[in-house]
Design a protein around this motif. Sequence first.
Motif, PDB file in Angstrom:
ATOM      1  N   GLU A  87      96.905   9.506 -19.772  1.00  0.00           N
ATOM      2  CA  GLU A  87      98.024  10.148 -20.457  1.00  0.00           C
ATOM      3  C   GLU A  87      99.167   9.187 -20.770  1.00  0.00           C
ATOM      4  O   GLU A  87     100.181   9.614 -21.340  1.00  0.00           O
ATOM      5  CB  GLU A  87      98.546  11.306 -19.607  1.00  0.00           C
ATOM      6  CG  GLU A  87      97.494  12.386 -19.373  1.00  0.00           C
ATOM      7  CD  GLU A  87      97.994  13.477 -18.449  1.00  0.00           C
ATOM      8  OE1 GLU A  87      97.715  14.653 -18.733  1.00  0.00           O
ATOM      9  OE2 GLU A  87      98.673  13.163 -17.451  1.00  0.00           O
ATOM     10  N   ALA A  88      99.030   7.925 -20.425  1.00  0.00           N
ATOM     11  CA  ALA A  88     100.103   6.954 -20.669  1.00  0.00           C
ATOM     12  C   ALA A  88     100.070   6.515 -22.124  1.00  0.00           C
ATOM     13  O   ALA A  88      99.075   5.979 -22.606  1.00  0.00           O
ATOM     14  CB  ALA A  88      99.936   5.748 -19.755  1.00  0.00           C
ATOM     15  N   SER A  89     101.163   6.719 -22.822  1.00  0.00           N
ATOM     16  CA  SER A  89     101.216   6.403 -24.255  1.00  0.00           C
ATOM     17  C   SER A  89     101.767   5.000 -24.468  1.00  0.00           C
ATOM     18  O   SER A  89     102.712   4.789 -25.226  1.00  0.00           O
ATOM     19  CB  SER A  89     102.065   7.432 -24.993  1.00  0.00           C
ATOM     20  OG  SER A  89     103.339   7.560 -24.398  1.00  0.00           O
ATOM     21  N   TYR A  90     101.146   4.019 -23.782  1.00  0.00           N
ATOM     22  CA  TYR A  90     101.555   2.626 -23.922  1.00  0.00           C
ATOM     23  C   TYR A  90     100.454   1.729 -23.373  1.00  0.00           C
ATOM     24  O   TYR A  90      99.506   2.195 -22.718  1.00  0.00           O
ATOM     25  CB  TYR A  90     102.890   2.354 -23.225  1.00  0.00           C
ATOM     26  CG  TYR A  90     103.059   2.953 -21.846  1.00  0.00           C
ATOM     27  CD1 TYR A  90     102.662   2.260 -20.713  1.00  0.00           C
ATOM     28  CD2 TYR A  90     103.640   4.208 -21.689  1.00  0.00           C
ATOM     29  CE1 TYR A  90     102.841   2.785 -19.444  1.00  0.00           C
ATOM     30  CE2 TYR A  90     103.817   4.761 -20.428  1.00  0.00           C
ATOM     31  CZ  TYR A  90     103.417   4.050 -19.305  1.00  0.00           C
ATOM     32  OH  TYR A  90     103.586   4.578 -18.053  1.00  0.00           O
ATOM     33  N   ASN A  91     100.606   0.420 -23.617  1.00  0.00           N
ATOM     34  CA  ASN A  91      99.616  -0.588 -23.235  1.00  0.00           C
ATOM     35  C   ASN A  91      99.911  -1.058 -21.812  1.00  0.00           C
ATOM     36  O   ASN A  91     100.900  -1.745 -21.573  1.00  0.00           O
ATOM     37  CB  ASN A  91      99.682  -1.754 -24.227  1.00  0.00           C
ATOM     38  CG  ASN A  91      98.660  -2.841 -23.949  1.00  0.00           C
ATOM     39  OD1 ASN A  91      98.225  -3.043 -22.835  1.00  0.00           O
ATOM     40  ND2 ASN A  91      98.293  -3.568 -24.988  1.00  0.00           N
ATOM     41  N   ALA A 603      95.179  14.113 -24.947  1.00  0.00           N
ATOM     42  CA  ALA A 603      93.957  13.956 -24.174  1.00  0.00           C
ATOM     43  C   ALA A 603      92.892  14.885 -24.745  1.00  0.00           C
ATOM     44  O   ALA A 603      92.969  16.103 -24.570  1.00  0.00           O
ATOM     45  CB  ALA A 603      94.218  14.264 -22.706  1.00  0.00           C
ATOM     46  N   PHE A 604      91.920  14.300 -25.458  1.00  0.00           N
ATOM     47  CA  PHE A 604      90.846  15.106 -26.022  1.00  0.00           C
ATOM     48  C   PHE A 604      90.001  15.732 -24.921  1.00  0.00           C
ATOM     49  O   PHE A 604      89.636  16.907 -24.987  1.00  0.00           O
ATOM     50  CB  PHE A 604      89.957  14.235 -26.922  1.00  0.00           C
ATOM     51  CG  PHE A 604      90.676  13.622 -28.079  1.00  0.00           C
ATOM     52  CD1 PHE A 604      90.888  14.341 -29.249  1.00  0.00           C
ATOM     53  CD2 PHE A 604      91.167  12.335 -27.998  1.00  0.00           C
ATOM     54  CE1 PHE A 604      91.556  13.778 -30.324  1.00  0.00           C
ATOM     55  CE2 PHE A 604      91.832  11.763 -29.069  1.00  0.00           C
ATOM     56  CZ  PHE A 604      92.028  12.485 -30.231  1.00  0.00           C
ATOM     57  N   SER A 609      91.424   9.764 -24.826  1.00  0.00           N
ATOM     58  CA  SER A 609      92.765  10.102 -25.290  1.00  0.00           C
ATOM     59  C   SER A 609      93.192   9.129 -26.374  1.00  0.00           C
ATOM     60  O   SER A 609      92.591   8.073 -26.568  1.00  0.00           O
ATOM     61  CB  SER A 609      93.771  10.072 -24.129  1.00  0.00           C
ATOM     62  OG  SER A 609      93.907   8.758 -23.629  1.00  0.00           O
ATOM     63  N   ALA A 610      94.274   9.491 -27.070  1.00  0.00           N
ATOM     64  CA  ALA A 610      94.870   8.634 -28.090  1.00  0.00           C
ATOM     65  C   ALA A 610      96.381   8.808 -28.032  1.00  0.00           C
ATOM     66  O   ALA A 610      96.886   9.850 -27.608  1.00  0.00           O
ATOM     67  CB  ALA A 610      94.340   8.961 -29.471  1.00  0.00           C
ATOM     68  N   TYR A 611      97.110   7.769 -28.477  1.00  0.00           N
ATOM     69  CA  TYR A 611      98.559   7.842 -28.408  1.00  0.00           C
ATOM     70  C   TYR A 611      99.198   7.079 -29.555  1.00  0.00           C
ATOM     71  O   TYR A 611      98.563   6.217 -30.194  1.00  0.00           O
ATOM     72  CB  TYR A 611      99.080   7.294 -27.083  1.00  0.00           C
ATOM     73  CG  TYR A 611      98.895   5.804 -26.899  1.00  0.00           C
ATOM     74  CD1 TYR A 611      99.859   4.894 -27.354  1.00  0.00           C
ATOM     75  CD2 TYR A 611      97.774   5.288 -26.254  1.00  0.00           C
ATOM     76  CE1 TYR A 611      99.701   3.527 -27.184  1.00  0.00           C
ATOM     77  CE2 TYR A 611      97.614   3.924 -26.076  1.00  0.00           C
ATOM     78  CZ  TYR A 611      98.572   3.052 -26.543  1.00  0.00           C
ATOM     79  OH  TYR A 611      98.418   1.701 -26.385  1.00  0.00           O
ATOM     80  N   LYS A 649      91.715   5.403 -25.859  1.00  0.00           N
ATOM     81  CA  LYS A 649      91.088   5.114 -24.575  1.00  0.00           C
ATOM     82  C   LYS A 649      89.876   6.019 -24.391  1.00  0.00           C
ATOM     83  O   LYS A 649      89.934   7.217 -24.692  1.00  0.00           O
ATOM     84  CB  LYS A 649      92.082   5.330 -23.423  1.00  0.00           C
ATOM     85  CG  LYS A 649      93.366   4.533 -23.543  1.00  0.00           C
ATOM     86  CD  LYS A 649      94.417   5.003 -22.552  1.00  0.00           C
ATOM     87  CE  LYS A 649      95.767   4.349 -22.811  1.00  0.00           C
ATOM     88  NZ  LYS A 649      96.830   4.908 -21.948  1.00  0.00           N
ATOM     89  N   TYR A 650      88.819   5.414 -23.877  1.00  0.00           N
ATOM     90  CA  TYR A 650      87.584   6.182 -23.642  1.00  0.00           C
ATOM     91  C   TYR A 650      86.858   5.598 -22.454  1.00  0.00           C
ATOM     92  O   TYR A 650      86.842   4.379 -22.256  1.00  0.00           O
ATOM     93  CB  TYR A 650      86.669   6.143 -24.860  1.00  0.00           C
ATOM     94  CG  TYR A 650      85.313   6.777 -24.605  1.00  0.00           C
ATOM     95  CD1 TYR A 650      85.169   8.163 -24.604  1.00  0.00           C
ATOM     96  CD2 TYR A 650      84.210   5.981 -24.318  1.00  0.00           C
ATOM     97  CE1 TYR A 650      83.941   8.751 -24.351  1.00  0.00           C
ATOM     98  CE2 TYR A 650      82.969   6.562 -24.066  1.00  0.00           C
ATOM     99  CZ  TYR A 650      82.839   7.948 -24.081  1.00  0.00           C
ATOM    100  OH  TYR A 650      81.629   8.531 -23.815  1.00  0.00           O
ATOM    101  N   GLN A 651      86.241   6.481 -21.676  1.00  0.00           N
ATOM    102  CA  GLN A 651      85.448   6.020 -20.546  1.00  0.00           C
ATOM    103  C   GLN A 651      84.279   6.954 -20.295  1.00  0.00           C
ATOM    104  O   GLN A 651      84.405   8.178 -20.364  1.00  0.00           O
ATOM    105  CB  GLN A 651      86.296   5.945 -19.278  1.00  0.00           C
ATOM    106  CG  GLN A 651      85.511   5.424 -18.090  1.00  0.00           C
ATOM    107  CD  GLN A 651      86.361   5.228 -16.871  1.00  0.00           C
ATOM    108  OE1 GLN A 651      87.570   5.250 -16.974  1.00  0.00           O
ATOM    109  NE2 GLN A 651      85.736   5.036 -15.725  1.00  0.00           N
ATOM    110  N   SER A 652      83.132   6.353 -20.001  1.00  0.00           N
ATOM    111  CA  SER A 652      81.956   7.073 -19.518  1.00  0.00           C
ATOM    112  C   SER A 652      81.310   6.227 -18.440  1.00  0.00           C
ATOM    113  O   SER A 652      81.804   5.146 -18.108  1.00  0.00           O
ATOM    114  CB  SER A 652      80.977   7.333 -20.665  1.00  0.00           C
ATOM    115  OG  SER A 652      80.403   6.112 -21.118  1.00  0.00           O
ATOM    116  N   ASP A 653      80.186   6.684 -17.896  1.00  0.00           N
ATOM    117  CA  ASP A 653      79.489   5.878 -16.902  1.00  0.00           C
ATOM    118  C   ASP A 653      78.983   4.573 -17.490  1.00  0.00           C
ATOM    119  O   ASP A 653      78.832   3.574 -16.778  1.00  0.00           O
ATOM    120  CB  ASP A 653      78.312   6.665 -16.326  1.00  0.00           C
ATOM    121  CG  ASP A 653      78.762   7.862 -15.504  1.00  0.00           C
ATOM    122  OD1 ASP A 653      79.915   7.838 -15.039  1.00  0.00           O
ATOM    123  OD2 ASP A 653      77.977   8.810 -15.342  1.00  0.00           O
TER     124      ASP A 653
END
Length: 860
Positions: A87-91, A603-604, A609-611, A649-653
Amino acid sequence: MSRCNSTRHALSVAIVSLLPALAQAQEQTQTQEQMQTQEQTQAPPQSTGAATAQQAPAQAQPPRQSATTLDTVVVTGSVTGGVKKLEASYNIVTATEEQIKQANPKSTADLLKISPGMWPESSGGQTGANIEIAGFPGGGDAPYFTTMLMGSPLYGMPTLSFFETTSIFRLDDTISTVEILQGGPSAVFAGGQMGATANFFLKTGSDTPYGSVGVTYGDEGLWRLDAFSGFPLGQSGWYGSIGGFWRSSDGVRDPQFKADEGGQITGTLSRDFGEGGNLTLYARYLDDKNQFITPIPVVQEGSDEFHAYPGFDPLTDTYYSEAMRKVFLPTYPGGKDADLADGRGAKFFFFGGNFDYDFDNGWSISDKFLFDEGDADTNALFSGNNPAPLMDMLYDPDTPGGFSLPAGSATATYVGGGAVPLDQSVIQQGWWSIHKHLKSLSNDFRLSKELFEGNTLTIGLYVNRYTMDDKWSLGNQMLMSNTPNATPITVSYVDPADGLTKQRTDGQGFADFGGFHIAQHGDATNTALYLSDSWRVGQWLLDLSGRLERQDATNNVCNLANQDLDGDPNTLYDNNTPVCDGTFARIHYEKTHPTWTAGANYAFTDRMSAYVRVNTGGHFLDFDNGIRGTTNNNFPPMQKVRNYEGGFKYQSDLLYADISAYQRRFKGLLYQPTDGLGTPVGSPLTYGSDSWGVNFIGWINPTENLRLQLVANYLDGKYSDFDACFPYVDINGQDQCQPIEGQQLQRQPKLRFMFTPSYDFVFGWGDVTPYLTYTHVGDHTQDQSGLQQLGSYHTLDFGVTANVGYHWQFNLRGTNMTDELGLTESNSRIFGTAVSGAENVLLARPLEGREVNLQAKYLW
């Protein structure tokens, strides 16, 4: 220096990859500020609890694929005490204790390479790094970077001349995590840094005692002891910790004395108030001396081709030597016996505390304070003109920096004895000594209230009172052999006009005591009031924040007058030397500046998520840059930026990806013309820049034990808003002028990436993880002119970690295993083209050569 060649060649063919987790944390309730979970950078997860949690033995490590890095709670840049990275809208990039070590940083600044877009130049030694941030046109020191400890800035300004904040900060086993934030909300909170901030968090004690002790040997003559212990203080609810390091090293570039020597000790005292919050007090003492590495000669054959200068190994040699180590500088205010072994070190004391408390009615408070005081001195050689044969240095009037003596009149002798041949290559180097006594006291207080469900309003007050007491002696040109571990040279001659013998140098080899020799005292107060509102609406997290900051600074600088220091007209080296005359100029600077930021994150899912974010930022003038030398309140403008960024941002296994894009527009940048010795001349000029770029960090797990990781950035940055040209004095002493409009941002490569494959081998007795890091640094230039190209290069680093049984860990690590000749900068006191002569000689800072170290550590 011995290179341990047989060992090094064997190591250079080792298979390598990211290090595994050493320790799993046992969960412990701590303040939100310290809640750090596993981050994706540099390695598999090390801990799943608080940043200060106990370190479990290596066999307790969970599978790295189980880590959910988007659930990592980050606090830097968050006004409400913490937010999930999803949820952080920054780098922002984080690393745990083990990931910091797996990056194998050569210095605190070198660690910043794990954050895409950060470009630390670590070729100058342990301290005094130039830290570049993609799209922020620094060009030297670290004006757009702040080091924080437990959320508090180490000093009131991010940089001064001969000082940037990593110079007073060392990495050791007392550090639990680091968060590196670029741009975004950091322009509003705490120190108000509009560039990048690295926030380091300390380990504290826990209910179960834990700790470690480790010994490291390095093939450059390194011996290092690290230790840490965390423990409960009876049944009182209080916890304590203590740890630190001691280190001694000859250095890859052996100066014939200890290149690095010293250590630090850190202690904490903490109390947990259950659901309400906690208190942490901490103290640290640092005493460390480090060689500040001077540019050496290399030969340039094209914009991207460099090779060794005859007689100099660009990977291991240095001008420093015992012969020039200790000198007396009459130009230092009051005179000084100076020692190169003191280097660019630090002797500093820190004391700080964090208090956080949540009330039942939606109110919460947070307070952070830090007091620190100490010395951050520099004793080092600084480059001047390129080398020349002694014959030309003595007699040729066209040799830059030459003496132009009557033909055949001179006698040249090595300090310590022996005539110097006329064909001996010689060079003049500035022997500079700078004493800085710094003091800083900061406090950041925040009061928050949940106005309604999902909406929190925060008001904060930040105050920093800081001072500077300096004594400088710059210039002091010493004539010496142009050889590794050089020997100073004395010169006298018989003047045919009067038949008298005149001393062209003193007995130490100093040919010219001209330069910039000052004493100054500065004091300043920065006060900032900020307001922030954070609103969670469904899958959206929105924030809007503003800051109003006022800087009130005064600098008192001694006035200079030319003097004959010894009163003897036949000693030519000191007959016209500018030194303090006993009077002072007082310069007062007062400025108020607003800053704001707004961000939105969607947060999809819990894995994607995207920001977007926009922010402004301002960089106040400091004691040395903009304040000193200004008359009639004719101060240059503030440096200001407007930054637009967006990310996904995206993450999976199988996959992790964090990508961000930005546009950064600067105005109010300063260029200070200098003479051939680097002494400021004339009034500063202002200009701007326009940049856009992409940052990426991610990994893929093709199999359970294999990970492929990439940290990369691309930058298209150019100078703007200056249609004229920059005046400068070239390497031959000639006045020149060069347009800068459209030139590439200095010292910032267009493309940089680190590719790191790793593999976990699991056995009944423990595990072994090798890693290999391939780094590519693209084309980059020395300064705003774009005339001096520094080319591109690539390096190969490796490491192997073995966890044996319940308590033992062994680490073998190496850097620049292929002995790559890569340049980070050239002669920074020569603007424009720094190559001179038919041999195309360039004074530059190459990377250090191959370096390998082995650590054995016991954990409990």
